[in-house]
Design a protein around this motif. Sequence first.
Motif, short mmCIF file in Angstrom:
data_model
loop_
_atom_site.label_atom_id
_atom_site.label_comp_id
_atom_site.label_asym_id
_atom_site.label_seq_id
_atom_site.Cartn_x
_atom_site.Cartn_y
_atom_site.Cartn_z
N SER A 72 2.42 -3.16 -31.69
CA SER A 72 1.44 -4.16 -32.14
C SER A 72 1.31 -5.29 -31.13
O SER A 72 0.24 -5.89 -30.98
N ALA A 73 2.40 -5.59 -30.41
CA ALA A 73 2.37 -6.68 -29.43
C ALA A 73 1.40 -6.37 -28.30
O ALA A 73 0.76 -7.28 -27.76
N ARG A 74 1.28 -5.10 -27.95
CA ARG A 74 0.36 -4.74 -26.88
C ARG A 74 -1.08 -5.15 -27.23
O ARG A 74 -1.81 -5.65 -26.39
N ALA A 75 -1.44 -4.92 -28.47
CA ALA A 75 -2.79 -5.29 -28.91
C ALA A 75 -2.96 -6.81 -28.90
O ALA A 75 -3.99 -7.34 -28.48
N ARG A 76 -1.93 -7.53 -29.35
CA ARG A 76 -2.01 -9.00 -29.39
C ARG A 76 -2.11 -9.58 -27.98
O ARG A 76 -2.83 -10.55 -27.75
N ARG A 77 -1.40 -9.00 -27.05
CA ARG A 77 -1.39 -9.56 -25.70
C ARG A 77 -2.68 -9.31 -24.95
O ARG A 77 -2.97 -9.97 -23.96
N GLU A 78 -3.46 -8.36 -25.43
CA GLU A 78 -4.77 -8.14 -24.83
C GLU A 78 -5.71 -9.31 -25.12
O GLU A 78 -6.65 -9.55 -24.37
N THR A 79 -5.44 -10.05 -26.20
CA THR A 79 -6.27 -11.20 -26.54
C THR A 79 -5.57 -12.52 -26.23
O THR A 79 -6.10 -13.58 -26.55
N TYR A 80 -4.40 -12.44 -25.61
CA TYR A 80 -3.64 -13.64 -25.25
C TYR A 80 -4.42 -14.44 -24.22
O TYR A 80 -5.04 -13.87 -23.30
N VAL A 81 -4.38 -15.75 -24.33
CA VAL A 81 -5.12 -16.60 -23.40
C VAL A 81 -4.36 -16.68 -22.08
O VAL A 81 -3.24 -17.22 -22.02
N GLY A 82 -4.93 -16.14 -21.01
CA GLY A 82 -4.30 -16.19 -19.70
C GLY A 82 -3.19 -15.17 -19.55
O GLY A 82 -3.12 -14.16 -20.26
N GLU A 83 -2.30 -15.42 -18.59
CA GLU A 83 -1.19 -14.51 -18.31
C GLU A 83 -0.11 -14.63 -19.39
O GLU A 83 0.16 -15.72 -19.89
N TRP A 84 0.49 -13.50 -19.75
CA TRP A 84 1.61 -13.50 -20.70
C TRP A 84 2.90 -13.31 -19.93
O TRP A 84 3.04 -12.37 -19.13
N LEU A 85 3.86 -14.21 -20.14
CA LEU A 85 5.18 -14.09 -19.53
C LEU A 85 6.24 -14.15 -20.62
O LEU A 85 6.03 -14.75 -21.68
N PRO A 86 7.39 -13.54 -20.38
CA PRO A 86 8.47 -13.61 -21.37
C PRO A 86 8.95 -15.03 -21.59
O PRO A 86 8.66 -15.94 -20.79
N GLU A 87 9.69 -15.22 -22.65
CA GLU A 87 10.29 -16.52 -22.95
C GLU A 87 11.58 -16.66 -22.15
O GLU A 87 12.47 -15.82 -22.28
N PRO A 88 11.72 -17.68 -21.30
CA PRO A 88 12.92 -17.80 -20.48
C PRO A 88 14.13 -18.29 -21.28
O PRO A 88 13.99 -19.08 -22.22
N LEU A 89 15.30 -17.82 -20.90
CA LEU A 89 16.56 -18.27 -21.49
C LEU A 89 17.39 -18.95 -20.41
O LEU A 89 17.64 -18.36 -19.35
N LEU A 90 17.80 -20.17 -20.67
CA LEU A 90 18.58 -20.92 -19.70
C LEU A 90 20.04 -20.48 -19.72
O LEU A 90 20.52 -19.86 -20.68
N ALA A 91 20.74 -20.81 -18.65
CA ALA A 91 22.15 -20.44 -18.51
C ALA A 91 22.95 -20.90 -19.72
O ALA A 91 22.77 -22.01 -20.21
N GLY A 92 23.82 -20.02 -20.21
CA GLY A 92 24.65 -20.36 -21.35
C GLY A 92 24.10 -19.91 -22.68
O GLY A 92 24.80 -19.99 -23.69
N ASP A 93 22.86 -19.44 -22.71
CA ASP A 93 22.27 -19.00 -23.97
C ASP A 93 22.89 -17.66 -24.37
O ASP A 93 22.83 -16.68 -23.61
N PRO A 94 23.48 -17.57 -25.56
CA PRO A 94 24.12 -16.32 -25.97
C PRO A 94 23.16 -15.15 -26.11
O PRO A 94 23.59 -13.98 -26.07
N MET A 95 21.88 -15.42 -26.26
CA MET A 95 20.91 -14.33 -26.39
C MET A 95 20.75 -13.55 -25.09
O MET A 95 20.16 -12.46 -25.08
N LEU A 96 21.25 -14.08 -23.98
CA LEU A 96 21.21 -13.35 -22.72
C LEU A 96 22.04 -12.07 -22.82
O LEU A 96 21.78 -11.10 -22.11
N GLY A 97 23.03 -12.06 -23.68
CA GLY A 97 23.78 -10.84 -23.94
C GLY A 97 24.72 -10.43 -22.82
O GLY A 97 25.14 -11.26 -22.01
#
Length: 314
Positions: A72-97
């Motif tokens: 479903s994200a592919r369809a949403r990103r086709e209508t996204y305004v401008g370029e789509w980039l991932p959400e950055p995670l700064l150093a120390g964020d546990p979500m970096l895994g």
Amino acid sequence: MPLTPEDVERFESARPRLEALAYRLLGSVGEAEDAVQETFLRWQGADVEAVRVPEAWLTKVLTNLCLNQLTSARARRETYVGEWLPEPLLAGDPMLGPADTAVQRESVSYAVLTLMERLTPHERAVYVLREAFGYPHREIAGIVGLSEAASQQILHRAKRHLDAGRPRREIDAAAARRVVEEFLAAATSGRTELLVELLTTDAVAIGDGGGQVPARTKAFEGATAVARFMRGLFKPAAAKRNLVGGSPEVYLTSANGGPAVVAVVEGRVVGVMCLEITDEGIAAFRNQVNPDKLRRATGTWAAGDHGKPLFHAF
């Protein structure tokens, strides 16, 4: 049957790994957190006593939720305004895994997360499960509903797609930091020729404003075009200060394991610039300025001590 405290604890102990997996699959903190929460609801509604291996069960449920989300994200990103980039995670964020191996670190790098947008949902899932989390193909096949041979073929195809977009040989962290420092000095000097010397001939600059912050809808391409853009970006202007609510403090840090420049206004992260640096120069600038994609970065930033800024922009 309601979950016992032990059942809840079993899930919570798995949450960090599930969030890291979902982030790599989706490239979005909010979507990753939603997928993990939905996995908990499925856990809550399951006959957990009949689940023989909770980790495998949770991983399968989460991965398939993310596969649906990617479609479903592919369809949403086709209508996204401008370029789509991932959400950055700064150093120390546990979500970096997991980041014990070079492959694990690469799988969460900003460049590879961006490249993974080219993959099909199944290619992305197989790549992440195998490369970042070390699942054998036999288990991956069971998670995504494929044969073991198909899983191996999909991984090979995913790697081929990613290799086609990967940069030339990267340099070590210390050398990369020196290059970023030289870049910032050149950008603030206003001399385009100094910037051009630091870039590869085919350098690109991409910005994601999400329609909320002005950002070019197409990437700047080529050393000269990128250098001119960077010179203008760091040129002082009242309009820029009004846009972000002040004169940003600029720091050199790390995002997704790579060099990054962070702009902060009164504790709020207003921009994260991730740089892709090779032995030939800076190959790419990926600028995240969409406020919705910087909330997590602001929280991570507030929890750390970063010393004095390098300078104030604008």
